[in-house]
Motif scaffolding. Structure first.
Motif, PDB file in Angstrom:
ATOM      1  N   THR A  44       0.838  -1.189   0.000  1.00 30.62           N
ATOM      2  CA  THR A  44       0.000   0.000   0.000  1.00 30.62           C
ATOM      3  C   THR A  44       0.878   1.245   0.000  1.00 30.62           C
ATOM      4  O   THR A  44       2.058   1.193   0.366  1.00 30.62           O
ATOM      5  N   GLY A  45       0.283   2.357  -0.384  1.00 30.52           N
ATOM      6  CA  GLY A  45       1.050   3.600  -0.445  1.00 30.52           C
ATOM      7  C   GLY A  45       1.607   4.008   0.890  1.00 30.52           C
ATOM      8  O   GLY A  45       2.704   4.582   0.982  1.00 30.52           O
ATOM      9  N   THR A  46       0.887   3.705   1.967  1.00 29.28           N
ATOM     10  CA  THR A  46       1.367   4.039   3.305  1.00 29.28           C
ATOM     11  C   THR A  46       2.296   2.968   3.869  1.00 29.28           C
ATOM     12  O   THR A  46       2.829   3.116   4.963  1.00 29.28           O
ATOM     13  N   GLN A  47       2.442   1.870   3.143  1.00 31.85           N
ATOM     14  CA  GLN A  47       3.300   0.744   3.505  1.00 31.85           C
ATOM     15  C   GLN A  47       2.872   0.079   4.818  1.00 31.85           C
ATOM     16  O   GLN A  47       3.687  -0.556   5.480  1.00 31.85           O
ATOM     17  N   ASP A  48       1.588   0.224   5.196  1.00 28.55           N
ATOM     18  CA  ASP A  48       1.122  -0.461   6.396  1.00 28.55           C
ATOM     19  C   ASP A  48       0.609  -1.858   6.086  1.00 28.55           C
ATOM     20  O   ASP A  48       0.285  -2.626   6.989  1.00 28.55           O
ATOM     21  N   ALA A  49       0.536  -2.203   4.806  1.00 27.44           N
ATOM     22  CA  ALA A  49       0.162  -3.555   4.395  1.00 27.44           C
ATOM     23  C   ALA A  49       0.992  -3.943   3.189  1.00 27.44           C
ATOM     24  O   ALA A  49       1.254  -3.116   2.312  1.00 27.44           O
ATOM     25  N   ALA A  50       1.432  -5.207   3.168  1.00 19.44           N
ATOM     26  CA  ALA A  50       2.261  -5.673   2.051  1.00 19.44           C
ATOM     27  C   ALA A  50       1.987  -7.142   1.785  1.00 19.44           C
ATOM     28  O   ALA A  50       1.643  -7.898   2.694  1.00 19.44           O
TER      29      ALA A  50
END
Length: 204
Positions: A44-50
């Motif tokens: 995700t753009g916020t890098q809280d999920a990958a």
């Protein structure tokens, strides 16, 4: 050339990065094979999920706010464990991995008692009652699996295990890891040392 993406299909949203990008890779411990590098299939753009994939065994892993699924399993499996003990020990590690700390402590207590029975303590007495925790500890001491100096950490398993069995208050992560670490040491003393020695015997 074979790549980790060959059998992966994703919906494109217009935001992409190439396999040569630093964002395409992540480090960590694979829950399945223990390798230390993943390819980032999507993030995700916020890098809280990958969405990750192990470069060695190709296991797919999802990370949400730093919590991975399937989880990384703490501690290790001592060698020489019988099948039943090995299955329970892996279940303890799985409980720790998903944060089921109370369940892991209850299983550690149960496993300690099972080890005592496996080393000669009768599973039931004349009244058909299972042995008490104290009787299990006495058997482990009598068999030389643990020594008097180790009684404090056996007491730690009893203490936290009693709380898990008789009180609703949940067991915390630190206490659960303490108990599991002590249980791992018990398994090493009960099974791994003999297994190591048998493998070290010179060929006849």
């Amino acid at each position: 050339m074979v790549t980790p993406f060959d059998d992966v299909y994703v919906f494109s949203t217009g935001h992409t990065y190439s396999t040569s990008s630093e964002r395409a890779y992540a480090t960590g411990d694979c829950p399945k094979c223990g390798a230390h590098q993943f390819v980032v299939v999507a993030v995700t753009g916020t890098q809280d999920a990958a969405w990750l994939r192990c470069l060695k065994c190709k296991l797919a892993v999802v990370a949400n706010h730093g919590v991975t699924s399937p989880p990384q399993l703490p501690l290790r499996v001592p060698s020489g464990l019988p099948v039943d003990e090995g299955a329970v020990w892996n279940e303890i590690r799985e409980c720790l991995g998903v944060g089921a700390f109370t369940a892991s402590v209850m299983l550690c207590r149960k496993l300690l008692m099972h080890v005592a029975v496996a080393h000669g303590l009768p599973a039931k007495n004349a009244k058909d009652f299972a042995p008490t925790f104290a009787q299990c500890v006495d058997r482990l001491l009598a068999e030389g699996i643990v020594t008097k100096r180790m009684e404090p950490w056996i007491e730690r398993i009893r203490e936290v295990g009693n709380e898990a069995n008789h009180e609703i208050a949940p067991v915390g992560k630190e206490s659960a890891l303490d108990v599991a670490t002590f249980t791992q040491k018990l398994l090493e003393l009960a099974y791994e040392m003999d297994d190591t020695m048998s493998k070290a015997q010179p060929a006849q």
